[in-house]
Write a protein that holds these residues in place. Structure first.
Motif, PDB file in Angstrom:
ATOM      1  N   GLY A  67      -4.519   6.568  -3.629  1.00  0.00           N
ATOM      2  CA  GLY A  67      -4.709   6.516  -2.182  1.00  0.00           C
ATOM      3  C   GLY A  67      -4.374   5.140  -1.662  1.00  0.00           C
ATOM      4  O   GLY A  67      -3.870   4.270  -2.380  1.00  0.00           O
ATOM      5  N   ALA A  68      -4.649   4.939  -0.376  1.00  0.00           N
ATOM      6  CA  ALA A  68      -4.543   3.600   0.189  1.00  0.00           C
ATOM      7  C   ALA A  68      -5.762   2.788  -0.260  1.00  0.00           C
ATOM      8  O   ALA A  68      -6.779   3.347  -0.682  1.00  0.00           O
ATOM      9  CB  ALA A  68      -4.459   3.667   1.708  1.00  0.00           C
ATOM     10  N   ASP A  69      -5.648   1.479  -0.183  1.00  0.00           N
ATOM     11  CA  ASP A  69      -6.707   0.591  -0.661  1.00  0.00           C
ATOM     12  C   ASP A  69      -7.875   0.601   0.324  1.00  0.00           C
ATOM     13  O   ASP A  69      -7.810   0.001   1.402  1.00  0.00           O
ATOM     14  CB  ASP A  69      -6.156  -0.822  -0.832  1.00  0.00           C
ATOM     15  N   ILE A  70      -8.949   1.296  -0.034  1.00  0.00           N
ATOM     16  CA  ILE A  70     -10.084   1.478   0.871  1.00  0.00           C
ATOM     17  C   ILE A  70     -10.792   0.156   1.142  1.00  0.00           C
ATOM     18  O   ILE A  70     -11.227  -0.109   2.270  1.00  0.00           O
ATOM     19  CB  ILE A  70     -11.057   2.525   0.313  1.00  0.00           C
ATOM     20  N   ARG A  71     -10.924  -0.686   0.131  1.00  0.00           N
ATOM     21  CA  ARG A  71     -11.572  -1.986   0.334  1.00  0.00           C
ATOM     22  C   ARG A  71     -10.827  -2.795   1.396  1.00  0.00           C
ATOM     23  O   ARG A  71     -11.438  -3.446   2.252  1.00  0.00           O
ATOM     24  CB  ARG A  71     -11.639  -2.754  -0.983  1.00  0.00           C
ATOM     25  N   GLU A  72      -9.518  -2.750   1.335  1.00  0.00           N
ATOM     26  CA  GLU A  72      -8.717  -3.479   2.308  1.00  0.00           C
ATOM     27  C   GLU A  72      -8.854  -2.862   3.698  1.00  0.00           C
ATOM     28  O   GLU A  72      -8.983  -3.573   4.698  1.00  0.00           O
ATOM     29  CB  GLU A  72      -7.249  -3.476   1.862  1.00  0.00           C
ATOM     30  N   MET A  73      -8.856  -1.540   3.778  1.00  0.00           N
ATOM     31  CA  MET A  73      -8.951  -0.871   5.073  1.00  0.00           C
ATOM     32  C   MET A  73     -10.319  -1.016   5.723  1.00  0.00           C
ATOM     33  O   MET A  73     -10.439  -0.987   6.953  1.00  0.00           O
ATOM     34  CB  MET A  73      -8.624   0.624   4.930  1.00  0.00           C
ATOM     35  N   SER A  74     -11.357  -1.151   4.905  1.00  0.00           N
ATOM     36  CA  SER A  74     -12.731  -1.120   5.432  1.00  0.00           C
ATOM     37  C   SER A  74     -13.022  -2.227   6.429  1.00  0.00           C
ATOM     38  O   SER A  74     -13.945  -2.103   7.239  1.00  0.00           O
ATOM     39  CB  SER A  74     -13.741  -1.177   4.274  1.00  0.00           C
ATOM     40  N   VAL A  75     -12.262  -3.316   6.398  1.00  0.00           N
ATOM     41  CA  VAL A  75     -12.527  -4.451   7.290  1.00  0.00           C
ATOM     42  C   VAL A  75     -11.430  -4.622   8.340  1.00  0.00           C
ATOM     43  O   VAL A  75     -11.414  -5.612   9.064  1.00  0.00           O
ATOM     44  CB  VAL A  75     -12.689  -5.749   6.479  1.00  0.00           C
ATOM     45  N   GLU A  80      -5.081  -3.880  13.303  1.00  0.00           N
ATOM     46  CA  GLU A  80      -4.672  -4.019  11.907  1.00  0.00           C
ATOM     47  C   GLU A  80      -4.502  -2.655  11.252  1.00  0.00           C
ATOM     48  O   GLU A  80      -3.580  -2.455  10.453  1.00  0.00           O
ATOM     49  CB  GLU A  80      -5.694  -4.854  11.142  1.00  0.00           C
ATOM     50  N   GLY A  81      -5.380  -1.708  11.587  1.00  0.00           N
ATOM     51  CA  GLY A  81      -5.256  -0.356  11.058  1.00  0.00           C
ATOM     52  C   GLY A  81      -3.977   0.315  11.520  1.00  0.00           C
ATOM     53  O   GLY A  81      -3.291   0.978  10.736  1.00  0.00           O
ATOM     54  N   GLU A  82      -3.653   0.125  12.795  1.00  0.00           N
ATOM     55  CA  GLU A  82      -2.419   0.707  13.317  1.00  0.00           C
ATOM     56  C   GLU A  82      -1.200   0.112  12.617  1.00  0.00           C
ATOM     57  O   GLU A  82      -0.257   0.832  12.252  1.00  0.00           O
ATOM     58  CB  GLU A  82      -2.312   0.468  14.819  1.00  0.00           C
ATOM     59  N   ALA A  83      -1.225  -1.208  12.396  1.00  0.00           N
ATOM     60  CA  ALA A  83      -0.106  -1.861  11.721  1.00  0.00           C
ATOM     61  C   ALA A  83       0.006  -1.386  10.271  1.00  0.00           C
ATOM     62  O   ALA A  83       1.116  -1.205   9.746  1.00  0.00           O
ATOM     63  CB  ALA A  83      -0.282  -3.376  11.771  1.00  0.00           C
ATOM     64  N   PHE A  84      -1.140  -1.182   9.618  1.00  0.00           N
ATOM     65  CA  PHE A  84      -1.142  -0.692   8.246  1.00  0.00           C
ATOM     66  C   PHE A  84      -0.564   0.716   8.188  1.00  0.00           C
ATOM     67  O   PHE A  84       0.257   1.032   7.314  1.00  0.00           O
ATOM     68  CB  PHE A  84      -2.566  -0.719   7.704  1.00  0.00           C
ATOM     69  N   GLY A  85      -0.965   1.570   9.132  1.00  0.00           N
ATOM     70  CA  GLY A  85      -0.400   2.912   9.194  1.00  0.00           C
ATOM     71  C   GLY A  85       1.096   2.883   9.459  1.00  0.00           C
ATOM     72  O   GLY A  85       1.855   3.656   8.860  1.00  0.00           O
ATOM     73  N   ALA A  86       1.533   1.995  10.348  1.00  0.00           N
ATOM     74  CA  ALA A  86       2.961   1.882  10.641  1.00  0.00           C
ATOM     75  C   ALA A  86       3.745   1.446   9.415  1.00  0.00           C
ATOM     76  O   ALA A  86       4.860   1.926   9.173  1.00  0.00           O
ATOM     77  CB  ALA A  86       3.184   0.894  11.787  1.00  0.00           C
ATOM     78  N   LEU A  87       3.147   0.551   8.616  1.00  0.00           N
ATOM     79  CA  LEU A  87       3.806   0.106   7.386  1.00  0.00           C
ATOM     80  C   LEU A  87       3.935   1.265   6.402  1.00  0.00           C
ATOM     81  O   LEU A  87       5.007   1.475   5.806  1.00  0.00           O
ATOM     82  CB  LEU A  87       3.013  -1.045   6.770  1.00  0.00           C
TER      83      LEU A  87
END
Length: 263
Positions: A67-75, A80-87
């Motif tokens: 999956g995606a890195d949950i620890r990284e996403m949690s904060v 930042e979440g939108e940019a991560f999804g776009a990536l």
């Protein structure tokens, strides 16, 4: 590329890309996704004339990509979440846009972003240990790398909604039954050998025609039949402009194997 999170090997025109974070079950963090984007956007290693296919896999037996890195996403903040999804979406689109076939070879977990990454390939091979799912709703998230956009095209809207709404995980046999997986193998070695053999078989066909088929199929997804037929017709016309078409038809008429020039 020598970065530890991606391992690359090229065997007779087949590039194997291995996500290499086994201690984190190959989870997709920003570093991995950024390296994948850089690799796929770089025309030198991927668009060479000898490249005939890609195998996408994960290091070890436990996970393809868990999956995606949950620890990284949690904060992450909303921006930042939108940019991560776009990536993540950019990386999956880049796999779809490659002019050569891509086979995802899945052992162990392919969950969340891992399942989405596999779905961006042309088709999926799996071992009997493989587990697929989009469990994001159990974390208060939704699939963000293309799960909502792609899964229903592969398995139909009913199955896609059930899997996404429940976050349920399914094994390789069930994934094959509903159309997510093409083939299931007993071992990782059998799976990788079969993927290489499939790409070798495809490599005997016209590379231009294969690329046009991939583009036409990809561009037709979700479109009305009339629009999809127009896309196919335009691609069909392009084949008449190629050396591959002239060689392929001449070889057929001469009863000899073709030697496609690749243009």
């Amino acid at each position: 590329m020598t970065d530890k999170t991606l391992l690359l090997s090229n065997d007779r025109g087949v590039l194997t890309i291995t996500v290499n974070r086994p201690n984190a079950l190959n989870a997709l963090n920003k570093e991995v996704l950024t390296e994948l984007r850089a690799l796929l956007e770089d025309p030198l290693p991927l668009n060479g004339s000898d490249l005939r296919g890609v195998i996408l896999t994960g290091a070890g037996e436990r996970a393809f990509v868990a999956g995606a890195d949950i620890r990284e996403m949690s904060v992450m903040t909303p921006d930042e979440g939108e940019a991560f999804g776009a990536l993540g979406q950019r990386v999956t689109r880049l796999f779809e846009e490659l002019p050569v076939p891509v086979i995802a070879c899945v052992s162990g977990y392919a969950l969340g972003g891992g399942c989405e990454l596999a779905m961006a390939s042309d088709f999926i091979y799996a071992t009997s240990s493989a587990v697929f799912g989009q469990p994001e709703v159990s974390l208060g998230l939704i699939p963000g790398f293309g799960g909502c956009a792609r899964l229903h095209h592969l398995v139909g809207p009913g199955w896609a909604k059930e899997l996404i709404y429940t976050g349920r995980k399914i094994d390789a046999i069930e994934a094959r039954r509903i159309g997510l997986v093409n083939r299931v193998f007993d071992t990782r070695e059998e799976m990788l050998d079969s993927a290489a053999a499939t790409l070798a078989e495809i490599a005997t066909r016209s590379p231009v025609a294969v690329a046009l088929c991939k583009s036409a199929i990809g561009d037709s997804v979700g479109r009305a039949t009339t629009d999809a037929l127009a896309i196919e017709k335009a691609a069909f016309r392009k084949t008449f402009m190629t050396g591959d078409m002239r060689e392929g038809t001449a070889a057929f008429l001469a009863k000899r194997p073709p030697s496609f020039p690749g243009h």
